[in-house]
Design an enzyme around this catalytic site. Sequence first.
Site, PDB file in Angstrom:
ATOM      1  N   TYR A  18     -15.010   1.778  10.787  1.00 58.73           N
ATOM      2  CA  TYR A  18     -13.553   1.895  10.597  1.00 58.73           C
ATOM      3  C   TYR A  18     -12.908   2.520  11.830  1.00 58.73           C
ATOM      4  CZ  TYR A  18      -9.070   3.799   8.995  1.00 58.73           C
ATOM      5  OH  TYR A  18      -7.734   4.137   8.898  1.00 58.73           O
ATOM      6  N   LYS A  40     -10.383   0.767  14.697  1.00 54.84           N
ATOM      7  CA  LYS A  40      -9.038   1.283  14.976  1.00 54.84           C
ATOM      8  C   LYS A  40      -8.879   1.627  16.457  1.00 54.84           C
ATOM      9  CE  LYS A  40      -6.712   1.277  11.038  1.00 54.84           C
ATOM     10  NZ  LYS A  40      -5.320   0.826  10.899  1.00 54.84           N
ATOM     11  N   ALA A  57      -1.310  -2.915   7.434  1.00 59.89           N
ATOM     12  CA  ALA A  57      -2.410  -3.490   6.638  1.00 59.89           C
ATOM     13  C   ALA A  57      -3.739  -3.182   7.316  1.00 59.89           C
ATOM     14  CB  ALA A  57      -2.232  -4.990   6.498  1.00 59.89           C
ATOM     15  N   ALA A  58      -4.735  -2.872   6.511  1.00 62.00           N
ATOM     16  CA  ALA A  58      -6.066  -2.595   7.069  1.00 62.00           C
ATOM     17  C   ALA A  58      -7.083  -2.485   5.950  1.00 62.00           C
ATOM     18  CB  ALA A  58      -6.050  -1.278   7.857  1.00 62.00           C
ATOM     19  N   GLN A  59      -8.342  -2.622   6.320  1.00 60.34           N
ATOM     20  CA  GLN A  59      -9.449  -2.171   5.482  1.00 60.34           C
ATOM     21  C   GLN A  59      -9.567  -0.691   5.826  1.00 60.34           C
ATOM     22  OE1 GLN A  59     -11.875  -0.714   3.633  1.00 60.34           O
ATOM     23  NE2 GLN A  59     -13.116  -0.846   5.498  1.00 60.34           N
ATOM     24  N   ASP A  78       1.575   3.630   2.438  1.00 62.75           N
ATOM     25  CA  ASP A  78       2.542   3.814   3.525  1.00 62.75           C
ATOM     26  C   ASP A  78       3.581   2.700   3.530  1.00 62.75           C
ATOM     27  OD1 ASP A  78       0.809   5.838   4.128  1.00 62.75           O
ATOM     28  OD2 ASP A  78       0.438   5.209   6.197  1.00 62.75           O
ATOM     29  N   GLY A  86       0.820  -1.216   0.000  1.00 60.35           N
ATOM     30  CA  GLY A  86       0.000   0.000   0.000  1.00 60.35           C
ATOM     31  C   GLY A  86       0.854   1.267   0.000  1.00 60.35           C
ATOM     32  N   ASP A  99      -2.348 -12.998   5.382  1.00 59.28           N
ATOM     33  CA  ASP A  99      -3.564 -12.192   5.486  1.00 59.28           C
ATOM     34  C   ASP A  99      -3.798 -11.953   6.977  1.00 59.28           C
ATOM     35  OD1 ASP A  99      -6.456 -11.531   5.700  1.00 59.28           O
ATOM     36  OD2 ASP A  99      -6.421 -11.938   3.542  1.00 59.28           O
ATOM     37  N   GLU A 125      -9.226   9.281  12.642  1.00 57.31           N
ATOM     38  CA  GLU A 125     -10.658   8.931  12.593  1.00 57.31           C
ATOM     39  C   GLU A 125     -11.143   8.457  13.960  1.00 57.31           C
ATOM     40  OE1 GLU A 125     -13.058   8.828   9.949  1.00 57.31           O
ATOM     41  OE2 GLU A 125     -11.626   9.977   8.754  1.00 57.31           O
ATOM     42  N   THR A 177      -5.297   6.082  13.870  1.00 58.32           N
ATOM     43  CA  THR A 177      -5.779   7.109  12.942  1.00 58.32           C
ATOM     44  C   THR A 177      -6.542   8.223  13.631  1.00 58.32           C
ATOM     45  OG1 THR A 177      -7.402   7.477  11.188  1.00 58.32           O
ATOM     46  CG2 THR A 177      -7.719   5.517  12.489  1.00 58.32           C
TER      47      THR A 177
HETATM   48  P1  NDP Z   1      -3.477   1.401   1.678  1.00 52.54           P
HETATM   49  O1  NDP Z   1      -4.906   1.118   1.383  1.00 52.54           O
HETATM   50  O2  NDP Z   1      -2.649   2.081   0.658  1.00 52.54           O
HETATM   51  O3  NDP Z   1      -2.748   0.028   2.064  1.00 52.54           O
HETATM   52  C1  NDP Z   1      -3.374  -0.918   2.873  1.00 52.54           C
HETATM   53  C2  NDP Z   1      -2.683  -2.257   2.664  1.00 52.54           C
HETATM   54  O4  NDP Z   1      -3.323  -3.211   3.520  1.00 52.54           O
HETATM   55  C3  NDP Z   1      -2.789  -2.795   1.232  1.00 52.54           C
HETATM   56  O5  NDP Z   1      -1.496  -3.149   0.800  1.00 52.54           O
HETATM   57  C4  NDP Z   1      -3.658  -4.041   1.385  1.00 52.54           C
HETATM   58  O6  NDP Z   1      -3.255  -5.117   0.589  1.00 52.54           O
HETATM   59  C5  NDP Z   1      -3.388  -4.430   2.831  1.00 52.54           C
HETATM   60  N1  NDP Z   1      -4.468  -5.263   3.359  1.00 52.54           N
HETATM   61  C6  NDP Z   1      -5.793  -4.983   3.390  1.00 52.54           C
HETATM   62  N2  NDP Z   1      -6.462  -5.996   3.954  1.00 52.54           N
HETATM   63  C7  NDP Z   1      -5.538  -6.941   4.294  1.00 52.54           C
HETATM   64  C8  NDP Z   1      -5.608  -8.202   4.911  1.00 52.54           C
HETATM   65  N3  NDP Z   1      -6.775  -8.738   5.284  1.00 52.54           N
HETATM   66  N4  NDP Z   1      -4.464  -8.887   5.116  1.00 52.54           N
HETATM   67  C9  NDP Z   1      -3.278  -8.376   4.720  1.00 52.54           C
HETATM   68  N5  NDP Z   1      -3.148  -7.186   4.101  1.00 52.54           N
HETATM   69  C10 NDP Z   1      -4.270  -6.476   3.904  1.00 52.54           C
HETATM   70  O7  NDP Z   1      -3.455   2.215   3.061  1.00 52.54           O
HETATM   71  P2  NDP Z   1      -2.391   3.291   3.610  1.00 52.54           P
HETATM   72  O8  NDP Z   1      -1.034   2.868   3.229  1.00 52.54           O
HETATM   73  O9  NDP Z   1      -2.884   4.636   3.262  1.00 52.54           O
HETATM   74  O10 NDP Z   1      -2.601   3.134   5.181  1.00 52.54           O
HETATM   75  C11 NDP Z   1      -1.738   2.319   5.955  1.00 52.54           C
HETATM   76  C12 NDP Z   1      -2.288   2.188   7.361  1.00 52.54           C
HETATM   77  O11 NDP Z   1      -2.340   3.459   7.982  1.00 52.54           O
HETATM   78  C13 NDP Z   1      -3.704   1.625   7.441  1.00 52.54           C
HETATM   79  O12 NDP Z   1      -3.775   0.799   8.579  1.00 52.54           O
HETATM   80  C14 NDP Z   1      -4.582   2.851   7.640  1.00 52.54           C
HETATM   81  O13 NDP Z   1      -5.772   2.530   8.316  1.00 52.54           O
HETATM   82  C15 NDP Z   1      -3.659   3.702   8.489  1.00 52.54           C
HETATM   83  N6  NDP Z   1      -3.877   5.132   8.366  1.00 52.54           N
HETATM   84  C16 NDP Z   1      -3.782   5.734   7.143  1.00 52.54           C
HETATM   85  C17 NDP Z   1      -3.975   7.080   7.023  1.00 52.54           C
HETATM   86  C18 NDP Z   1      -3.838   7.774   5.701  1.00 52.54           C
HETATM   87  O14 NDP Z   1      -4.223   8.943   5.628  1.00 52.54           O
HETATM   88  N7  NDP Z   1      -3.279   7.139   4.695  1.00 52.54           N
HETATM   89  C19 NDP Z   1      -4.313   7.904   8.208  1.00 52.54           C
HETATM   90  C20 NDP Z   1      -4.282   7.179   9.442  1.00 52.54           C
HETATM   91  C21 NDP Z   1      -4.089   5.835   9.511  1.00 52.54           C
HETATM   92  P3  NDP Z   1      -3.669  -5.309  -0.949  1.00 52.54           P
HETATM   93  O15 NDP Z   1      -2.651  -4.478  -1.676  1.00 52.54           O
HETATM   94  O16 NDP Z   1      -3.531  -6.769  -1.145  1.00 52.54           O
HETATM   95  O17 NDP Z   1      -5.078  -4.795  -1.064  1.00 52.54           O
HETATM   96  P1  GDP Z   2     -11.030   9.755   5.426  1.00 46.27           P
HETATM   97  O1  GDP Z   2     -10.831  11.018   6.176  1.00 46.27           O
HETATM   98  O2  GDP Z   2     -10.107   8.658   5.881  1.00 46.27           O
HETATM   99  O3  GDP Z   2     -12.432   9.267   5.404  1.00 46.27           O
HETATM  100  O4  GDP Z   2     -10.533  10.049   3.932  1.00 46.27           O
HETATM  101  P2  GDP Z   2     -11.329  10.318   2.568  1.00 46.27           P
HETATM  102  O5  GDP Z   2     -10.332  10.864   1.614  1.00 46.27           O
HETATM  103  O6  GDP Z   2     -12.085   9.104   2.133  1.00 46.27           O
HETATM  104  O7  GDP Z   2     -12.404  11.444   2.940  1.00 46.27           O
HETATM  105  C1  GDP Z   2     -11.996  12.712   3.421  1.00 46.27           C
HETATM  106  C2  GDP Z   2     -13.197  13.629   3.494  1.00 46.27           C
HETATM  107  O8  GDP Z   2     -13.620  13.933   2.161  1.00 46.27           O
HETATM  108  C3  GDP Z   2     -14.428  13.026   4.201  1.00 46.27           C
HETATM  109  O9  GDP Z   2     -14.950  14.009   5.064  1.00 46.27           O
HETATM  110  C4  GDP Z   2     -15.410  12.770   3.063  1.00 46.27           C
HETATM  111  O10 GDP Z   2     -16.786  12.890   3.445  1.00 46.27           O
HETATM  112  C5  GDP Z   2     -15.037  13.885   2.104  1.00 46.27           C
HETATM  113  N1  GDP Z   2     -15.463  13.621   0.730  1.00 46.27           N
HETATM  114  C6  GDP Z   2     -16.242  14.438  -0.013  1.00 46.27           C
HETATM  115  N2  GDP Z   2     -16.499  13.877  -1.197  1.00 46.27           N
HETATM  116  C7  GDP Z   2     -15.861  12.679  -1.211  1.00 46.27           C
HETATM  117  C8  GDP Z   2     -15.745  11.654  -2.191  1.00 46.27           C
HETATM  118  O11 GDP Z   2     -16.303  11.723  -3.283  1.00 46.27           O
HETATM  119  N3  GDP Z   2     -14.993  10.575  -1.857  1.00 46.27           N
HETATM  120  C9  GDP Z   2     -14.353  10.473  -0.652  1.00 46.27           C
HETATM  121  N4  GDP Z   2     -13.587   9.414  -0.409  1.00 46.27           N
HETATM  122  N5  GDP Z   2     -14.459  11.431   0.302  1.00 46.27           N
HETATM  123  C10 GDP Z   2     -15.199  12.517   0.020  1.00 46.27           C
END
Ligand code: NDP
Ligand code: GDP
Length: 333
Positions: free
Chosen positions: A145, A149, A78-80, A13, A11, A55, A124, A122
Amino acid sequence: MKKALITGIAGQDGSYLAEYLLELGYEVWGIVRREPTSSCWLQPVISRVEFAYGDLRDAESLAVAFRKAWPDEVYNLAAQVFVPTSWEWPAETFDINAGGLARLLQIVERQKPDTRVYQASTSEMFGNHDGLCNEQTPLYPTSPYGTSKVAAHRLAAVYRGRGLFAAGGILFNHESPRRGPEMVTRKITRAAARWARGDRTKLKLGNLQARRDWGFAGDYVKAMHAMLQRPSPQDYVVGTGISHSVAEFVEAVVAELRRLCRPQDVPSSLEEWVEVDPQFMRPGEIHNLRADTTLAHKDLGWRPAVSFENLVRMMVEADLAAVRASKAAAGDK
Ligand code: NDP
Ligand code: GDP
């Protein structure tokens, strides 16, 4: 040589963190669900990282990966990650985001309790709090979500109480050209690039007034590493302290298009390009998030290096280049 195991390495990060740890001389292991060559962000490091399939829902796969890597540090990234998906699949979101950490912590405690663990917490988790959020701000998440967390964050603290080195990085939104395309910033920069290359499809967004504290992911992975180098484990808030609205992000993107493209390739007004679509409005919207990073500055010496304007620039330039490359590959120059 120190060894690190990263979940979610494919992903945003995970890929930046892998690059950073390799620069620091680490041996880096990553847990992947798919063949690593299928992740474009891993290409720069693929030959220097060891991979294990796994996983977060499958304890045995994590135990095998852990035994192979035998890491000094685990980064659980890793996360949803998508809030709307967490309403569609709340139980799965919990299983991955909270259950996944529970499985990892049990493995660490049983197999190698001196391993240091970073948990990707996070902003959130805070929900709707007025003003800046720090490590003491109460947690009132508004989505499955955010709640999953909080469960993981609290579990890390419980294991910390049992002697494990487990630190929760409470990171505010951080973006980059590698950000997931469903997140609002990347959704906007990708749509902008398509518009500039001739696609006049309207950009449908939800709440334009929502505000986030957006920083650059490449800066934030340095804070993750710094947290695990402290003498004792603790949670840290990481962000910029400044929030912008979604509308302001859109305006900054249009300003970048004006700088980079011909006038006829830039939307003449926001109304021409952007449409509010109720399907993207959220239940439990979080209206504003802003970080108080006093502790991270003091203990980790961490400050963001990339400004909001430069972050937007980096993302727009990357998505313009990507659209240009895909059009060239399709023979449409
Ligand atoms: P991404 O969505 O870019 O990456 C998430 C990764 O998690 C992907 O590589 C995905 O794998 C993997 N993954 C999802 N489900 C599973 C599973 N069941 N088992 C193993 N791997 C899994 O997220 P970010 O890099 O943006 O975020 C990284 C972490 O930081 C997350 O935990 C997120 O919640 C947290 N976070 C992120 C923020 C942000 O703004 N980016 C803010 C605060 C926290 P695959 O490639 O196979 O789908
Ligand atoms: P989040 O802060 O982790 O939920 O990151 P997102 O990028 O998904 O959303 C950031 C903010 O953008 C949230 O307040 C959403 O409600 C707002 N937002 C407005 N329009 C959209 C859209 O079309 N898609 C997403 N993902 N967010 C949106």
